[in-house]
Each structure stands twice: as C-alpha cells, then as structure tokens.
Design a protein around this motif. Sequence first.
Motif, short mmCIF file in Angstrom:
data_model
loop_
_atom_site.label_atom_id
_atom_site.label_comp_id
_atom_site.label_asym_id
_atom_site.label_seq_id
_atom_site.Cartn_x
_atom_site.Cartn_y
_atom_site.Cartn_z
N SER A 83 0.81 -1.23 0.00
CA SER A 83 0.00 0.00 0.00
C SER A 83 0.84 1.27 0.00
O SER A 83 0.39 2.32 -0.48
CB SER A 83 -0.93 0.00 1.21
N CYS A 84 2.05 1.20 0.51
CA CYS A 84 2.89 2.39 0.59
C CYS A 84 3.53 2.75 -0.76
O CYS A 84 3.99 3.89 -0.95
CB CYS A 84 3.99 2.22 1.64
N ILE A 85 3.56 1.81 -1.71
CA ILE A 85 4.21 2.09 -2.99
C ILE A 85 3.30 1.89 -4.19
O ILE A 85 3.69 2.19 -5.32
CB ILE A 85 5.47 1.23 -3.19
N ALA A 86 2.09 1.36 -3.99
CA ALA A 86 1.23 1.02 -5.12
C ALA A 86 -0.19 1.53 -4.90
O ALA A 86 -0.68 1.59 -3.78
CB ALA A 86 1.21 -0.50 -5.33
N GLU A 87 -0.84 1.87 -6.02
CA GLU A 87 -2.25 2.24 -5.99
C GLU A 87 -2.93 1.67 -7.22
O GLU A 87 -2.29 1.38 -8.24
CB GLU A 87 -2.41 3.76 -5.97
N ALA A 88 -4.24 1.48 -7.12
CA ALA A 88 -5.03 0.96 -8.23
C ALA A 88 -6.12 1.97 -8.56
O ALA A 88 -6.81 2.46 -7.66
CB ALA A 88 -5.64 -0.39 -7.87
N VAL A 89 -6.28 2.28 -9.84
CA VAL A 89 -7.24 3.30 -10.26
C VAL A 89 -8.06 2.79 -11.44
O VAL A 89 -7.58 2.01 -12.26
CB VAL A 89 -6.53 4.61 -10.65
N VAL A 90 -9.29 3.26 -11.52
CA VAL A 90 -10.15 2.96 -12.66
C VAL A 90 -9.79 3.94 -13.77
O VAL A 90 -9.90 5.15 -13.61
CB VAL A 90 -11.64 3.10 -12.30
N ALA A 91 -9.31 3.41 -14.90
CA ALA A 91 -8.90 4.26 -16.01
C ALA A 91 -8.87 3.44 -17.29
O ALA A 91 -8.35 2.32 -17.30
CB ALA A 91 -7.53 4.88 -15.76
N GLY A 92 -9.42 4.01 -18.36
CA GLY A 92 -9.34 3.40 -19.67
C GLY A 92 -8.14 3.91 -20.43
O GLY A 92 -7.73 5.07 -20.27
N VAL A 93 -7.56 3.08 -21.26
CA VAL A 93 -6.32 3.42 -21.95
C VAL A 93 -6.49 4.59 -22.91
O VAL A 93 -5.53 5.29 -23.22
CB VAL A 93 -5.76 2.18 -22.70
N HIS A 94 -7.71 4.85 -23.37
CA HIS A 94 -7.93 5.93 -24.33
C HIS A 94 -8.03 7.31 -23.69
O HIS A 94 -8.02 8.33 -24.39
CB HIS A 94 -9.20 5.65 -25.15
N SER A 95 -8.12 7.35 -22.36
CA SER A 95 -8.19 8.63 -21.65
C SER A 95 -7.60 8.45 -20.26
O SER A 95 -8.32 8.24 -19.28
CB SER A 95 -9.65 9.11 -21.56
N LEU A 96 -6.29 8.53 -20.18
CA LEU A 96 -5.59 8.25 -18.93
C LEU A 96 -5.53 9.50 -18.05
O LEU A 96 -5.15 10.58 -18.52
CB LEU A 96 -4.17 7.76 -19.23
N PRO A 97 -5.87 9.38 -16.77
CA PRO A 97 -5.92 10.54 -15.87
C PRO A 97 -4.56 10.84 -15.23
O PRO A 97 -4.46 11.06 -14.02
CB PRO A 97 -6.94 10.09 -14.81
N PHE A 98 -3.52 10.86 -16.06
CA PHE A 98 -2.17 11.06 -15.55
C PHE A 98 -1.50 12.19 -16.34
O PHE A 98 -1.79 12.41 -17.52
CB PHE A 98 -1.33 9.78 -15.68
N ALA A 99 -0.59 12.88 -15.69
CA ALA A 99 0.13 13.97 -16.34
C ALA A 99 1.09 13.44 -17.39
O ALA A 99 1.52 12.27 -17.34
CB ALA A 99 0.89 14.77 -15.28
N ASP A 100 1.46 14.30 -18.32
CA ASP A 100 2.46 13.93 -19.32
C ASP A 100 3.74 13.48 -18.62
O ASP A 100 4.17 14.06 -17.63
CB ASP A 100 2.80 15.14 -20.21
N GLY A 101 4.35 12.43 -19.19
CA GLY A 101 5.65 11.98 -18.69
C GLY A 101 5.64 11.40 -17.29
O GLY A 101 6.63 11.51 -16.57
N SER A 102 4.55 10.77 -16.89
CA SER A 102 4.42 10.28 -15.51
C SER A 102 5.14 8.97 -15.23
O SER A 102 5.45 8.67 -14.08
CB SER A 102 2.93 10.09 -15.16
N PHE A 103 5.40 8.17 -16.27
CA PHE A 103 5.85 6.80 -16.03
C PHE A 103 7.15 6.46 -16.77
O PHE A 103 7.32 6.80 -17.94
CB PHE A 103 4.76 5.80 -16.45
#
Length: 204
Positions: A83-103
């Motif tokens: 839990s301290c290093i991982a999270e799970a989120v509902v997100a479809g690949v066609h509209s990802l709720p993440f900032a540019d260059g996040s991964f």
Amino acid sequence: MQNKAQEFDSIAEEVFAPLYPVVAEQILQITGKESGTCLDIGCGGGHLGLEIARMVDMRLVLADISADAVELARKRVGGWGFSCIAEAVVAGVHSLPFADGSFDLIVSRSSVWFWDDHLGAFGELMRVLAPGGIIFIGSGFGKQRVKQAVIEKMRERSPEWPKKVKKKTGAEHTPQTIADTFNQLGGLTEIFQNDCGGWVICRK
C-alpha cells in the motif's frame, strides 16, 4: 455468482500465477529498469505489476477500465503489503488521468487486443511515458515449461480455450502492426518474439 472480473482473477490465481514472476523478470531484464514509476495498464487483478514492484524499487500504478477488476487489485495491493508504494485506479487506456511523462515503465499483458482504437490508445501511452521511458506490451508466458503448464490447465477448464486465444490474437493485431503504430507516433520500437509469446518494446 462471480462477475467477469472475479472469474478472470480466479483463473489468474489458479492457472496463470506461475507466469507472472517469470514475465516480470523478463521485462526487467530486457528494459533494464530498476527505479521510477511503473504503470500496468489493463491490469486485471494486478498480478504482473505487483510482481515487478516486488523485484525492483519502483512505485506502481495499476489501472483498468473495469471497476470490479480495480477493486480486486486494490485488495491485492493491501494483501501483499504494498500500500505504501502502489495504488489501483479505474482508467481506460484511451483517456488516462495522468500527467504527461508520468511513467518510466509501462507494461500490459494480453490487454491490447481488447482496445478498439490502437492509434488513440498508444498515443495516450506515449503521452504519459517519460523521456527515456519504455513501453513493454503484448503477450507471453516467459518460459516454455510455464506455457505448457498453463495451456494444459486451461484445456482442462475450457477445451476451446486455445482456439479462442488464437482467434483473439490473430492477424489483425500482430507485434508488427503494433510496432508500426508506435512508430507512427514517433516511438523507437523493437519486437521480442519467440515460441512463448510476442512483445513490442517502445522507447521514447
């Protein structure tokens, strides 16, 4: 009665479990990634991403369009003590709720054939990939012994399973067509393919 996500998760736990650490190790060996943030897109119950997080010092985001699958992934994150290093989120690949260059590393096993618009989906993956990051996408079993064991167990559960898989992963979307689409988006791609599966590796 199980919903579809629970059914898939049951199969992942009872049949596919041996392949996830093998594939995770393969991904890390090929990409050389040891730190940063990893996205497992189309994660299902989160097995592959969590195996990666178990092996290296990376933060992890598990994402799936199915809320039921994400709920299972969240429970597994807690159950594995991550839990301290991982999270799970509902997100479809066609509209990802993440900032540019996040991964720094994006992985996806056996989800790409369920995505309707590859150009749009891969564009989103490229958007959220950090400079110098790597996408590892496709399907595989890691090792021949693992592949044979999984196939035998799945045939016991569903004799038609090999035919269904072959149809799903047929000529419409091959590693080459997937690589070609990433190349259109400016990615630097290579194909890793053997008798245990086929993957596309895309660098930004």
